[in-house]
Design a protein around this motif. Sequence first.
Motif, PDB file in Angstrom:
ATOM      1  N   ILE B   5      -5.354  38.534  28.739  1.00 43.96           N
ATOM      2  CA  ILE B   5      -5.633  38.178  30.136  1.00 43.96           C
ATOM      3  C   ILE B   5      -4.438  38.618  30.991  1.00 43.96           C
ATOM      4  CG2 ILE B   5      -6.080  36.261  31.735  1.00 43.96           C
ATOM      5  CD1 ILE B   5      -7.179  34.725  29.242  1.00 43.96           C
ATOM      6  N   VAL B   6      -4.674  39.515  31.924  1.00 46.63           N
ATOM      7  CA  VAL B   6      -3.580  40.082  32.736  1.00 46.63           C
ATOM      8  C   VAL B   6      -3.788  39.683  34.196  1.00 46.63           C
ATOM      9  CG1 VAL B   6      -2.392  42.208  33.391  1.00 46.63           C
ATOM     10  CG2 VAL B   6      -3.495  42.046  31.145  1.00 46.63           C
ATOM     11  N   ILE B   7      -2.863  38.918  34.717  1.00 43.20           N
ATOM     12  CA  ILE B   7      -3.008  38.446  36.087  1.00 43.20           C
ATOM     13  C   ILE B   7      -1.709  38.671  36.853  1.00 43.20           C
ATOM     14  CG2 ILE B   7      -3.392  36.403  37.547  1.00 43.20           C
ATOM     15  CD1 ILE B   7      -5.280  35.434  35.342  1.00 43.20           C
ATOM     16  N   LYS B   8      -1.823  39.351  37.977  1.00 42.91           N
ATOM     17  CA  LYS B   8      -0.626  39.612  38.789  1.00 42.91           C
ATOM     18  C   LYS B   8      -0.470  38.541  39.858  1.00 42.91           C
ATOM     19  CE  LYS B   8      -0.164  44.544  38.163  1.00 42.91           C
ATOM     20  NZ  LYS B   8       0.007  45.835  38.792  1.00 42.91           N
ATOM     21  N   LYS B   9       0.787  38.248  40.137  1.00 39.57           N
ATOM     22  CA  LYS B   9       1.089  37.187  41.104  1.00 39.57           C
ATOM     23  C   LYS B   9       0.495  37.484  42.486  1.00 39.57           C
ATOM     24  CE  LYS B   9       5.042  34.562  42.782  1.00 39.57           C
ATOM     25  NZ  LYS B   9       6.496  34.563  42.935  1.00 39.57           N
ATOM     26  N   GLN B  10       0.543  38.749  42.866  1.00 34.13           N
ATOM     27  CA  GLN B  10       0.055  39.084  44.217  1.00 34.13           C
ATOM     28  C   GLN B  10      -1.434  38.784  44.376  1.00 34.13           C
ATOM     29  OE1 GLN B  10       0.790  43.447  44.367  1.00 34.13           O
ATOM     30  NE2 GLN B  10      -1.407  43.601  44.625  1.00 34.13           N
ATOM     31  N   GLU B  11      -2.152  38.713  43.243  1.00 33.32           N
ATOM     32  CA  GLU B  11      -3.594  38.438  43.323  1.00 33.32           C
ATOM     33  C   GLU B  11      -3.881  36.979  43.652  1.00 33.32           C
ATOM     34  OE1 GLU B  11      -4.556  39.648  39.405  1.00 33.32           O
ATOM     35  OE2 GLU B  11      -4.570  41.785  39.888  1.00 33.32           O
ATOM     36  N   TYR B  12      -2.930  36.105  43.336  1.00 36.37           N
ATOM     37  CA  TYR B  12      -3.195  34.684  43.600  1.00 36.37           C
ATOM     38  C   TYR B  12      -2.209  34.071  44.601  1.00 36.37           C
ATOM     39  CZ  TYR B  12       0.348  33.735  39.934  1.00 36.37           C
ATOM     40  OH  TYR B  12       1.499  33.673  39.179  1.00 36.37           O
ATOM     41  N   GLU B  13      -1.372  34.900  45.199  1.00 34.01           N
ATOM     42  CA  GLU B  13      -0.347  34.357  46.106  1.00 34.01           C
ATOM     43  C   GLU B  13      -0.941  33.571  47.268  1.00 34.01           C
ATOM     44  OE1 GLU B  13       3.973  36.540  46.033  1.00 34.01           O
ATOM     45  OE2 GLU B  13       2.279  37.642  46.858  1.00 34.01           O
ATOM     46  N   TRP B  14      -2.148  33.971  47.693  1.00 34.22           N
ATOM     47  CA  TRP B  14      -2.778  33.282  48.824  1.00 34.22           C
ATOM     48  C   TRP B  14      -3.014  31.803  48.531  1.00 34.22           C
ATOM     49  CZ3 TRP B  14      -7.608  31.093  48.048  1.00 34.22           C
ATOM     50  CH2 TRP B  14      -8.303  31.492  46.904  1.00 34.22           C
ATOM     51  N   LEU B  15      -3.055  31.457  47.255  1.00 36.64           N
ATOM     52  CA  LEU B  15      -3.332  30.071  46.874  1.00 36.64           C
ATOM     53  C   LEU B  15      -2.088  29.174  46.909  1.00 36.64           C
ATOM     54  CD1 LEU B  15      -5.741  30.400  43.836  1.00 36.64           C
ATOM     55  CD2 LEU B  15      -6.035  28.812  45.714  1.00 36.64           C
ATOM     56  N   LEU B  16      -0.904  29.801  46.831  1.00 37.08           N
ATOM     57  CA  LEU B  16       0.313  29.017  46.633  1.00 37.08           C
ATOM     58  C   LEU B  16       0.616  28.084  47.806  1.00 37.08           C
ATOM     59  CD1 LEU B  16       2.573  31.725  44.945  1.00 37.08           C
ATOM     60  CD2 LEU B  16       1.325  29.876  43.838  1.00 37.08           C
ATOM     61  N   ASP B  17       0.389  28.582  49.026  1.00 37.49           N
ATOM     62  CA  ASP B  17       0.647  27.740  50.194  1.00 37.49           C
ATOM     63  C   ASP B  17      -0.475  26.733  50.416  1.00 37.49           C
ATOM     64  OD1 ASP B  17       3.083  28.771  50.826  1.00 37.49           O
ATOM     65  OD2 ASP B  17       2.261  30.381  52.047  1.00 37.49           O
ATOM     66  N   LEU B  18      -1.663  27.139  49.991  1.00 41.82           N
ATOM     67  CA  LEU B  18      -2.831  26.281  50.210  1.00 41.82           C
ATOM     68  C   LEU B  18      -2.794  25.037  49.318  1.00 41.82           C
ATOM     69  CD1 LEU B  18      -5.004  26.986  52.223  1.00 41.82           C
ATOM     70  CD2 LEU B  18      -6.353  27.983  50.397  1.00 41.82           C
ATOM     71  N   PHE B  19      -2.462  25.243  48.061  1.00 44.56           N
ATOM     72  CA  PHE B  19      -2.408  24.122  47.119  1.00 44.56           C
ATOM     73  C   PHE B  19      -1.025  24.097  46.460  1.00 44.56           C
ATOM     74  CE2 PHE B  19      -6.922  25.633  46.973  1.00 44.56           C
ATOM     75  CZ  PHE B  19      -7.465  24.585  47.697  1.00 44.56           C
ATOM     76  N   PRO B  20      -0.002  23.686  47.212  1.00 45.14           N
ATOM     77  CA  PRO B  20       1.354  23.711  46.642  1.00 45.14           C
ATOM     78  C   PRO B  20       1.471  22.774  45.447  1.00 45.14           C
ATOM     79  CG  PRO B  20       1.327  22.600  48.783  1.00 45.14           C
ATOM     80  CD  PRO B  20      -0.028  23.161  48.588  1.00 45.14           C
ATOM     81  N   GLY B  21       2.230  23.235  44.475  1.00 47.36           N
ATOM     82  CA  GLY B  21       2.438  22.400  43.287  1.00 47.36           C
ATOM     83  C   GLY B  21       1.371  22.592  42.225  1.00 47.36           C
ATOM     84  N   VAL B  22       0.325  23.351  42.528  1.00 51.42           N
ATOM     85  CA  VAL B  22      -0.710  23.606  41.515  1.00 51.42           C
ATOM     86  C   VAL B  22      -0.644  25.082  41.154  1.00 51.42           C
ATOM     87  CG1 VAL B  22      -3.194  23.563  41.018  1.00 51.42           C
ATOM     88  CG2 VAL B  22      -2.202  21.854  42.542  1.00 51.42           C
ATOM     89  N   HIS B  23      -0.410  25.384  39.881  1.00 49.46           N
ATOM     90  CA  HIS B  23      -0.416  26.783  39.472  1.00 49.46           C
ATOM     91  C   HIS B  23      -1.835  27.313  39.634  1.00 49.46           C
ATOM     92  CE1 HIS B  23      -0.176  30.450  37.176  1.00 49.46           C
ATOM     93  NE2 HIS B  23       1.133  30.312  37.128  1.00 49.46           N
ATOM     94  N   PRO B  24      -2.015  28.473  40.278  1.00 50.48           N
ATOM     95  CA  PRO B  24      -3.369  28.984  40.520  1.00 50.48           C
ATOM     96  C   PRO B  24      -4.244  29.055  39.263  1.00 50.48           C
ATOM     97  CG  PRO B  24      -1.813  30.215  41.802  1.00 50.48           C
ATOM     98  CD  PRO B  24      -0.997  29.304  40.923  1.00 50.48           C
TER      99      PRO B  24
END
Lengths: 107, 460
Positions: B5-24
């Motif tokens: 499973i290959v996942i890049k950070k830039q693909e889920y970065e939009w989630l980091l501010d929305l749900f802080p403290g929860v790993h996407p």
Amino acid sequence: MNISEKNINSYTILSLQGILNASSAPQLKTYIAGLPDAQSIVVDLENVEFLDSSGLGALVGIARRKKTSNAVIKLARMNERVKKVFEITQAYTLFDIYDDVSAAAEA
Amino acid sequence: MKTLIVIKKQEYEWLLDLFPGVHPLLLPICNKPFIEFFVDFSIFTGSNAIRIVSDGPLRDVERYCENGSRWGVEISYGSMLPADELHSVIDKNRRFCQEERVVIISGFLFIHYDKKSDYASLFASLPSGELFSCGRGSISLTGTPVVETNTTTGASPFSLTALDSVGKYYRLSMDILKNGLTRYVLPGYSSESDCYIGRNVVIPKSAEIKKPVIIGNNVQILSNSVIDKNSVIGSNVIIDRESVISGSIVMDNTYIGEHLEVKDKIAAGNLLIDPESGTTIVMEDPHLLTSMAQSKVAGTLLRRVVHALAATLLIILQFLPWFLLRPILGIQGNWKRDKGQYHTGLPGKAFTMTKTTIGNNGPLCAIAKALSLDRFPLLFRVLSGKLLLIGSQPVLINPATRVIPNSMSGYRPGVFSYAEAEDWPEIGIDTEIVEHYYAVHGNPLKDIAMTQKALFNRTH
């Protein structure tokens, strides 16, 4: 810490065995300083029993020097203990990390 | 069979501010962490080993999934660089990828599958190469088919949705809730269709629950509340009396105040998100909507006490030289002060601090520097609890400098920094590496030793 050396393709493979901490980090630095600056290296970490911030600092310092010399440092076969330190510190963002030494020396 | 499973950070970065403290990768979809859908799918394809590779942190994911024994598979973790192409990632994981066929899932995407389908036979017979793609990611196979059969199925047994906006996340959750509850293994007790309820859920007689609905663990629904159809209630949630939740997702650790109507929204802590427009409202009134996450203050109390004691000792030792040298250096113009706003250890909070710089002219400056008198005024901040004696290098609030993410990742500003103690370059990533190390490996006694090292290094 024991350091053994072999060559695959254009890479020097350094296999580390033992503890990489404040007391053994200078040994690694000195060993690598003895290699040509432009020599790309692969560091095999499978047998590193312990890595602390000083050991990590040595690897980061070597990576910086290699970069200025347009050479490459790659890390290979990290065991779980070493991997954990890289994960905690997010130092994986600075290195190419392989799970196989020959793959590292080919790429 | 194995799965990479290959996942890049830039693909889920939009989630980091929305749900802080929860790993996407742990973001709940219908109360099931996202990564578990990958694990389930991998198991259905016949995989006995899974490797999760990312250029972002995986510590929380590793803590949750551990070695995979919970699912009867072997889960390992790997890292990559942001610029790595898929072939480079395969090269970096050659030992994992050799010998067996490997299903490669690349991208932050949701796989719509059906637990009743036979994916193991399908994947064993499919030729290698890219199987499905959705623009933002793909599923591909390596190796030669194990079973030489010609599998010709009519409709595709699975499809992909790239998760790249909060709207897609919401629609996906609603789609599963309305049409796909039987396709996936979902958490909770289900005595009747379209209704999943977790452990320790308190529902009074006056409350009304309409299905389809999913409710997590440790949930209190108070009197006369209505959980209308198409609602997902996370774990550790309180819905106060006479509130109505309809077509909404209430994330874990959220309190919904009384007499509120939450319709077609996502409630997460004190955030109310409109999934269609992406608008986020921060609710300042804790009686309406708030986070129920526990404070970590108690865990740091011992450290603060030890630091305060050591700071007191340093204040006593430094007072006389500071009292004698400070006026002279001030008159000479060798005592420069610079006021700035710095990040605290709490997301979005700042504090004002004046940093002192001592000039390089003459022996008095050298003595003052050797005694670290420039840090003397800051020691009082340790007593007031604003700073640690040793910790992270305080970061100025300035967009041009290092950005402290919401998760803070162990950032705790100190009078002295670990980078000074370890003699690491006090710049960017190098400083962060050593600070992250001590955020995990530090303890009060080690901090005292590190302070000594920092004092020693500053004199040399």
